[in-house]
Design a protein around this motif. Structure first.
Motif, PDB file in Angstrom:
ATOM      1  N   ARG B  75      -8.257   5.146   2.799  1.00 17.14           N
ATOM      2  CA  ARG B  75      -7.858   3.812   3.248  1.00 17.14           C
ATOM      3  C   ARG B  75      -7.550   2.930   2.029  1.00 17.14           C
ATOM      4  O   ARG B  75      -6.567   2.183   2.004  1.00 17.14           O
ATOM      5  N   LEU B  78      -4.245   3.947   0.610  1.00 18.78           N
ATOM      6  CA  LEU B  78      -3.159   3.402   1.424  1.00 18.78           C
ATOM      7  C   LEU B  78      -2.956   1.919   1.153  1.00 18.78           C
ATOM      8  O   LEU B  78      -1.821   1.424   1.104  1.00 18.78           O
ATOM      9  N   ASP B  79      -4.077   1.228   0.983  1.00 18.54           N
ATOM     10  CA  ASP B  79      -3.989  -0.204   0.717  1.00 18.54           C
ATOM     11  C   ASP B  79      -3.199  -0.482  -0.569  1.00 18.54           C
ATOM     12  O   ASP B  79      -2.434  -1.437  -0.649  1.00 18.54           O
ATOM     13  N   VAL B  81      -0.765   1.198  -1.705  1.00 22.98           N
ATOM     14  CA  VAL B  81       0.653   1.446  -1.472  1.00 22.98           C
ATOM     15  C   VAL B  81       1.302   0.345  -0.646  1.00 22.98           C
ATOM     16  O   VAL B  81       2.409  -0.086  -0.916  1.00 22.98           O
ATOM     17  N   ARG B  82       0.564  -0.143   0.369  1.00 22.61           N
ATOM     18  CA  ARG B  82       1.229  -1.026   1.331  1.00 22.61           C
ATOM     19  C   ARG B  82       1.031  -2.521   1.074  1.00 22.61           C
ATOM     20  O   ARG B  82       1.607  -3.337   1.781  1.00 22.61           O
ATOM     21  N   ARG B  83       0.178  -2.855   0.093  1.00 24.95           N
ATOM     22  CA  ARG B  83      -0.028  -4.289  -0.140  1.00 24.95           C
ATOM     23  C   ARG B  83       1.230  -4.922  -0.744  1.00 24.95           C
ATOM     24  O   ARG B  83       1.926  -4.269  -1.550  1.00 24.95           O
ATOM     25  N   SER B  86       1.738  -4.722  -4.605  1.00 23.84           N
ATOM     26  CA  SER B  86       1.681  -3.409  -5.247  1.00 23.84           C
ATOM     27  C   SER B  86       2.970  -3.119  -6.023  1.00 23.84           C
ATOM     28  O   SER B  86       4.072  -3.455  -5.584  1.00 23.84           O
ATOM     29  N   ASP B 107      -2.227  -3.122  -8.270  1.00 25.21           N
ATOM     30  CA  ASP B 107      -2.425  -4.102  -7.197  1.00 25.21           C
ATOM     31  C   ASP B 107      -2.840  -5.410  -7.843  1.00 25.21           C
ATOM     32  O   ASP B 107      -3.970  -5.546  -8.343  1.00 25.21           O
TER      33      ASP B 107
END
Lengths: 196, 190
Positions: B75, B78-79, B81-83, B86, B107
Motif C-alpha cells: 500500500r 502504491l501511495d 506512485v499515485r500521490r 510523486s 514523494d
C-alpha cells in the motif's frame, strides 16, 4: 447339623485387605459369607426371586468396584454390605413403581415375630449366630416399636409415611423409632464389641 | 440398625448364581480399571490437541502479521506512485559490464523515497552498494544496500531536511561509509 461360626475381627480385616488388593478369591469368600443374607434381605423387601438375585449381583458389583469407599472406622464390612443391599432393594422397589405393593409388603412377615426354628441347613449358614442375636433383639422390642422398625427398615417408609400408614402422630413415630434404636443398640452391645 | 439386615432369615442362593454374580463383578471391575487409563489417554489427547491448536494459532497469527506487514508495504509503495507529489527518476547503470537500473520514486509530501535496484551485479564479499543524497550542505548517506545476489531490491528511505540536489551510488566496504570513497556506480543531479 453343623453350626456355622461367624467371621472374626481378624478374619474380616484380612478379607477386607484382600478385597482392597483386588484378590478375586476374596470376593468369592465374601459371597459365601453374606450372599444368603443379602438374598434373604432383598427377598424380604421385594418378594421376588429374580429381583432379589438381581440385587445380589448389584451388591457384589458395587462391593468389588467400590471397596475403597468402605471406611472401617465407621463400621465393619458386613453391615456395610447389608446396607448396600437394603438400599439397592428399596431403589429397585421404587423404580418398579411398586408403591401399592410396598405398602402391602409393609405388613408383618410371619417370621418377623417370635422365634422360628431353623430350617434344614439354615443354621449352617455363616453368620447364623449373629442372626440369632439380631432376631432376638428385634423380637424383644415392644410391638409398637418393632412395627416402626419394620416399616422403616424393610418397607423403606419415611417417618411421615409410617405415621400416615399406621395412623399414629409423627412425633410418636419418631419417639418409638428413637427408643427402638436405643434398645437395639443395648441389646446388640456384644455384637458391637465383636465388630468394632 | 446396621445389623438389622441379618434379622431376616437367610435364603440359600442357587448354586449357579455365585459364578454369575462374581463374573459380573469382575467384568465391572475390569471395565472400571480401564477408566483411569481411558481418562488419562483422553486427557493427553485433549492436551495435545490444545497444544497443537495453540501452536497453530501462533503460526497463523504470525502469518497474518507477516501478510499484514506486506500489504502495508505494498500500500505504501502504491501511495508513492499515485500521490500528486510523486516524481519518478530512472537511471540506467552498468556494473561490471552488466546493464541494470535504479528507479527512485520521490514523494515531496511525505519526504520519502522509494528506491528500486534491478540488474545490479551482486557485491563481492566485503562490499555493499551505498546510495547518497547530494545536498547543499554536502553528501549524506541515504541507504546501505547489500546485494549478495541478483535479486532486485526495494527500500523506502527518509529524505533529509536540506534540499536534495542530486543522488549517487558507490561501492563501499561491508558496513557502509560515512563519506563516499569507493567506485561510483552513478551520480545524477535531480
Amino acid at each position: 447339623m453343623t453350626l456355622a461360626r461367624r467371621l472374626s475381627q481378624e478374619e474380616e480385616r484380612r478379607l477386607l485387605a484382600r478385597l482392597r488388593a483386588g484378590d478375586e478369591t476374596a470376593l468369592g469368600e465374601l459371597y459365601d459369607q453374606v450372599a444368603p443374607w443379602i438374598l434373604g434381605l432383598a427377598y424380604r423387601i421385594l418378594r421376588d426371586d429374580d429381583a432379589a438375585e438381581e440385587v445380589v449381583g448389584d451388591v457384589f458389583e458395587h462391593v468389588w468396584t467400590r471397596i475403597g469407599q468402605h471406611d472401617p472406622r465407621r463400621g465393619p464390612l458386613i453391615p456395610w454390605v447389608l446396607a448396600i443391599a437394603r438400599h439397592r432393594a428399596l431403589d429397585l422397589l421404587r423404580r418398579q413403581h411398586r408403591w401399592e405393593r410396598r405398602a402391602a409388603l409393609a405388613h408383618p412377615d410371619p417370621d418377623d415375630d417370635g422365634w422360628v426354628d431353623p430350617a434344614d441347613g439354615e443354621a449352617s449358614v455363616p453368620g447364623w449366630p449373629v442372626h440369632e442375636a439380631v432376631r432376638a433383639a428385634v423380637a424383644a422390642l415392644p410391638d409398637e416399636q418393632r412395627e416402626v422398625v419394620r416399616l422403616a427398615y424393610f418397607g423403606g417408609l419415611s417417618h411421615s409415611e409410617i405415621a400416615a400408614h399406621t395412623g399414629t402422630p409423627l412425633g410418636t413415630v419418631k419417639t418409638r423409632m428413637r427408643l427402638a434404636q436405643r434398645r437395639l443398640a443395648e441389646a446388640l452391645q456384644s455384637l458391637r464389641d465383636w465388630v468394632t | 440398625m446396621d445389623w438389622l439386615g441379618m434379622a431376616v432369615r437367610p435364603r440359600m442362593p442357587r448354586p449357579e448364581l455365585k459364578a454369575a454374580v462374581l463374573a459380573r463383578a469382575y467384568a465391572a471391575g475390569r471395565r472400571r480399571a480401564w477408566w483411569p487409563l481411558a481418562a488419562a489417554a483422553a486427557l493427553v489427547v485433549a492436551l495435545a490437541a490444545a497444544g497443537y491448536a495453540q501452536w497453530r494459532v501462533g503460526v497463523l497469527r504470525g502469518e497474518r502479521d507477516r501478510l499484514a506487514a506486506r500489504a502495508a508495504a505494498l500500500r505504501d509503495t502504491l501511495d508513492f506512485v499515485r500521490r500528486p507529489g510523486s516524481t519518478v527518476y530512472h537511471f540506467p547503470v552498468v556494473t561490471a559490464g552488466k546493464a541494470g537500473s535504479i528507479t527512485i520514486f520521490t514523494d515531496s509530501q511525505s519526504r520519502r523515497w522509494l528506491v528500486t535496484c534491478n540488474g545490479l551485479t551482486p557485491n563481492t564479499p566485503g562490499e555493499v552498494y551505498q546510495i547518497w543524497f547530494v545536498t547543499a550542505r554536502g553528501v549524506r548517506s541515504a541507504l546501505v544496500m547489500p546485494m549478495p545476489d541478483a535479486t532486485p531490491r526495494i527500500a523506502a528511505i527518509g529524505v533529509p531536511d536540506a534540499a536534495v540536489t542530486g543522488v549517487m551510488m558507490t561501492v563501499e566496504p561491508d558496513s557502509g561509509s560515512t563519506e563516499p570513497h569507493g567506485t561510483v556506480v552513478f551520480e545524477q543531479a535531480l
